[in-house]
Write a protein that holds these residues in place. Structure first.
Motif, PDB file in Angstrom:
ATOM      1  N   ASP A 187     -29.290-143.303  63.153  1.00 21.28           N
ATOM      2  CA  ASP A 187     -30.293-144.284  62.750  1.00 21.28           C
ATOM      3  C   ASP A 187     -30.957-143.812  61.459  1.00 21.28           C
ATOM      4  O   ASP A 187     -31.338-142.641  61.341  1.00 21.28           O
ATOM      5  N   PHE A 188     -31.088-144.710  60.508  1.00 18.32           N
ATOM      6  CA  PHE A 188     -31.563-144.314  59.181  1.00 18.32           C
ATOM      7  C   PHE A 188     -32.960-143.704  59.243  1.00 18.32           C
ATOM      8  O   PHE A 188     -33.223-142.667  58.620  1.00 18.32           O
ATOM      9  N   ALA A 189     -33.872-144.332  59.982  1.00 23.83           N
ATOM     10  CA  ALA A 189     -35.249-143.836  60.037  1.00 23.83           C
ATOM     11  C   ALA A 189     -35.315-142.451  60.680  1.00 23.83           C
ATOM     12  O   ALA A 189     -36.070-141.576  60.235  1.00 23.83           O
ATOM     13  N   VAL A 190     -34.531-142.232  61.726  1.00 23.53           N
ATOM     14  CA  VAL A 190     -34.503-140.925  62.386  1.00 23.53           C
ATOM     15  C   VAL A 190     -33.944-139.867  61.438  1.00 23.53           C
ATOM     16  O   VAL A 190     -34.492-138.774  61.293  1.00 23.53           O
ATOM     17  N   ASN A 191     -32.837-140.198  60.775  1.00 26.81           N
ATOM     18  CA  ASN A 191     -32.221-139.267  59.848  1.00 26.81           C
ATOM     19  C   ASN A 191     -33.146-138.956  58.668  1.00 26.81           C
ATOM     20  O   ASN A 191     -33.205-137.824  58.184  1.00 26.81           O
ATOM     21  N   LEU A 192     -33.887-139.959  58.214  1.00 26.30           N
ATOM     22  CA  LEU A 192     -34.844-139.736  57.127  1.00 26.30           C
ATOM     23  C   LEU A 192     -35.881-138.702  57.541  1.00 26.30           C
ATOM     24  O   LEU A 192     -36.199-137.786  56.764  1.00 26.30           O
ATOM     25  N   ARG A 193     -36.402-138.821  58.736  1.00 28.67           N
ATOM     26  CA  ARG A 193     -37.376-137.840  59.208  1.00 28.67           C
ATOM     27  C   ARG A 193     -36.775-136.438  59.202  1.00 28.67           C
ATOM     28  O   ARG A 193     -37.425-135.464  58.791  1.00 28.67           O
ATOM     29  N   GLN A 194     -35.510-136.308  59.639  1.00 35.24           N
ATOM     30  CA  GLN A 194     -34.861-135.004  59.645  1.00 35.24           C
ATOM     31  C   GLN A 194     -34.704-134.444  58.229  1.00 35.24           C
ATOM     32  O   GLN A 194     -34.932-133.257  57.989  1.00 35.24           O
ATOM     33  N   MET A 195     -34.313-135.302  57.299  1.00 34.51           N
ATOM     34  CA  MET A 195     -34.138-134.850  55.916  1.00 34.51           C
ATOM     35  C   MET A 195     -35.455-134.421  55.300  1.00 34.51           C
ATOM     36  O   MET A 195     -35.521-133.421  54.570  1.00 34.51           O
ATOM     37  N   LEU A 196     -36.509-135.151  55.555  1.00 30.09           N
ATOM     38  CA  LEU A 196     -37.803-134.846  54.961  1.00 30.09           C
ATOM     39  C   LEU A 196     -38.323-133.477  55.383  1.00 30.09           C
ATOM     40  O   LEU A 196     -39.058-132.829  54.637  1.00 30.09           O
ATOM     41  N   GLU A 197     -37.928-133.015  56.563  1.00 26.92           N
ATOM     42  CA  GLU A 197     -38.371-131.702  57.028  1.00 26.92           C
ATOM     43  C   GLU A 197     -37.903-130.582  56.101  1.00 26.92           C
ATOM     44  O   GLU A 197     -38.532-129.525  56.038  1.00 26.92           O
ATOM     45  N   LEU A 198     -36.820-130.833  55.372  1.00 26.74           N
ATOM     46  CA  LEU A 198     -36.275-129.821  54.475  1.00 26.74           C
ATOM     47  C   LEU A 198     -36.728-129.997  53.027  1.00 26.74           C
ATOM     48  O   LEU A 198     -36.236-129.301  52.133  1.00 26.74           O
ATOM     49  N   LYS A 199     -37.657-130.918  52.809  1.00 23.89           N
ATOM     50  CA  LYS A 199     -38.262-131.119  51.490  1.00 23.89           C
ATOM     51  C   LYS A 199     -37.205-131.241  50.376  1.00 23.89           C
ATOM     52  O   LYS A 199     -37.178-130.439  49.426  1.00 23.89           O
ATOM     53  N   PRO A 200     -36.356-132.259  50.464  1.00 24.96           N
ATOM     54  CA  PRO A 200     -35.304-132.406  49.453  1.00 24.96           C
ATOM     55  C   PRO A 200     -35.845-132.868  48.109  1.00 24.96           C
ATOM     56  O   PRO A 200     -36.908-133.504  48.032  1.00 24.96           O
ATOM     57  N   LEU A 201     -35.104-132.567  47.074  1.00 25.60           N
ATOM     58  CA  LEU A 201     -35.428-133.081  45.743  1.00 25.60           C
ATOM     59  C   LEU A 201     -35.211-134.588  45.696  1.00 25.60           C
ATOM     60  O   LEU A 201     -35.956-135.320  45.035  1.00 25.60           O
ATOM     61  N   GLY A 202     -34.199-135.058  46.397  1.00 29.21           N
ATOM     62  CA  GLY A 202     -33.904-136.486  46.426  1.00 29.21           C
ATOM     63  C   GLY A 202     -33.057-136.838  47.637  1.00 29.21           C
ATOM     64  O   GLY A 202     -32.502-135.963  48.309  1.00 29.21           O
ATOM     65  N   ILE A 203     -32.990-138.125  47.916  1.00 33.93           N
ATOM     66  CA  ILE A 203     -32.143-138.685  48.973  1.00 33.93           C
ATOM     67  C   ILE A 203     -31.476-139.906  48.375  1.00 33.93           C
ATOM     68  O   ILE A 203     -32.132-140.693  47.682  1.00 33.93           O
ATOM     69  N   TYR A 204     -30.180-140.081  48.625  1.00 37.08           N
ATOM     70  CA  TYR A 204     -29.550-141.292  48.120  1.00 37.08           C
ATOM     71  C   TYR A 204     -28.862-142.060  49.238  1.00 37.08           C
ATOM     72  O   TYR A 204     -28.402-141.475  50.223  1.00 37.08           O
TER      73      TYR A 204
END
Length: 305
Positions: free
Chosen positions: A116-133
């Motif tokens: 799920d996009f929203a769930v995956n977004l939360r996971q990615m944000l935990e790692l403080k990425p420079l960007g997401i595409y």
């Protein structure tokens, strides 16, 4: 991909490899200094485009968390300071553990389409990425279904989180449309081979779990490069080496020149602040070092080093 280099080339390259971090130049990208060549992770996740030479199992068996971390260490030594990982559970954990060791590594994520996009977004944000595409195959599938609004909603979701948002695609016209209609992208991620144009538009194997063998066509490359030149936003080019298919029917001793020429073609047409991503399979050769040396030679020859 694991291509074999002749011993003469190995000897000629040793002095280049010893240059280490100085080998790769950097540019300003999304407010940070980023190496002009960054590391994609299709091989890490068993995504092979030359399965008759290197299979999914070869890649998955080789890439444990330890070997991923070793590739990250070698990349940093050579000046690659950014990865372009898939936000699957394996890479999320590997990156978390790498960061826990105090290693400095920028991340530009592509979401994992199976989640799920929203769930995956939360996971990615935990790692403080420079960007997401927005992942390219997902973009293309939604566009073909007339669901551009889903993409726009996801772009806004990421933008509202405070992270730079990009749009990935295999279709040059999609980049131009997103820019013209002001979808809110901060950058674009373009495949140099349009896998949708000839009826190859399938669900990503990350979703289906089934291998697929696409054929890439050289005539697609200038079309995507042209689209990326037409937008003012920074871009990331991928499939620069056609997933290893550029080396079909060539002798081992021809490989270095082919790599260098592919980089010369791409970087002669990319904007000054654009970058490229290439995956690596480190089992048989130090592809990170070899690609860094090839790019350095190509940029030097063009006066862009």
């Amino acid at each position: 991909m694991a291509w074999v280099f002749c011993s003469a080339y190995q000897l000629a390259m040793e002095s280049d490899i010893q240059e280490g971090i100085a080998m790769l130049p950097q540019v300003e990208f999304l407010g940070k200094r980023v190496s002009r060549l960054i590391i994609g992770d299709n091989p890490v996740n068993g995504h092979s485009y030359i399965p008759e030479l290197i299979s999914k199992d070869d890649m998955l068996d080789y890439y444990t968390e330890a070997t991923v971390h070793a590739a990250m260490d070698e990349g940093l030594r050579l000046g690659y300071n950014t990865w372009l990982p898939l936000a699957c559970d394996f890479m999320l954990r590997a990156l978390r553990h790498y960061r826990n060791c105090g290693k400095e590594l920028e991340i530009i994520f592509q979401p994992y389409p199976a989640l799920d996009f929203a769930v995956n977004l939360r996971q990615m944000l935990e790692l403080k990425p420079l960007g997401i595409y927005h992942q390219g195959t997902t973009t293309d599938g939604l566009m073909e279904q007339g669901k551009a609004q889903v993409i726009k909603d996801r772009i806004k979701m990421v933008k509202d989180s405070g992270v730079h948002i990009g749009l990935g695609t295999h279709v040059p016209e999609t980049i131009l449309q997103a820019e013209e209609e002001e979808w809110g992208c901060d950058f674009y991620v373009g495949c140099l081979h349009n896998t949708r144009k000839r009826g190859d538009g399938q669900l990503s194997s990350f979703i289906t779990g089934k291998p697929k063998h696409m054929k890439f066509y050289a005539e697609d490359r200038p079309l995507m490069l042209s689209a990326m030149r037409q937008v003012s936003k920074p871009c990331i080019a991928f499939k620069v080496l056609a997933g290893g298919q550029l080396f079909y029917h060539h002798r081992a001793e021809e490989t270095p020149a082919i790599v260098e020429e592919a980089f010369r073609e791409a970087f002669s047409q990319l904007k000054a602040g654009d970058i490229a991503a290439v995956g690596c399979f480190q089992r048989d050769k130090n592809q990170l070092a070899e690609n860094a040396a090839a790019l350095t030679r190509a940029l030097t020859a063009m006066g862009k080093a």
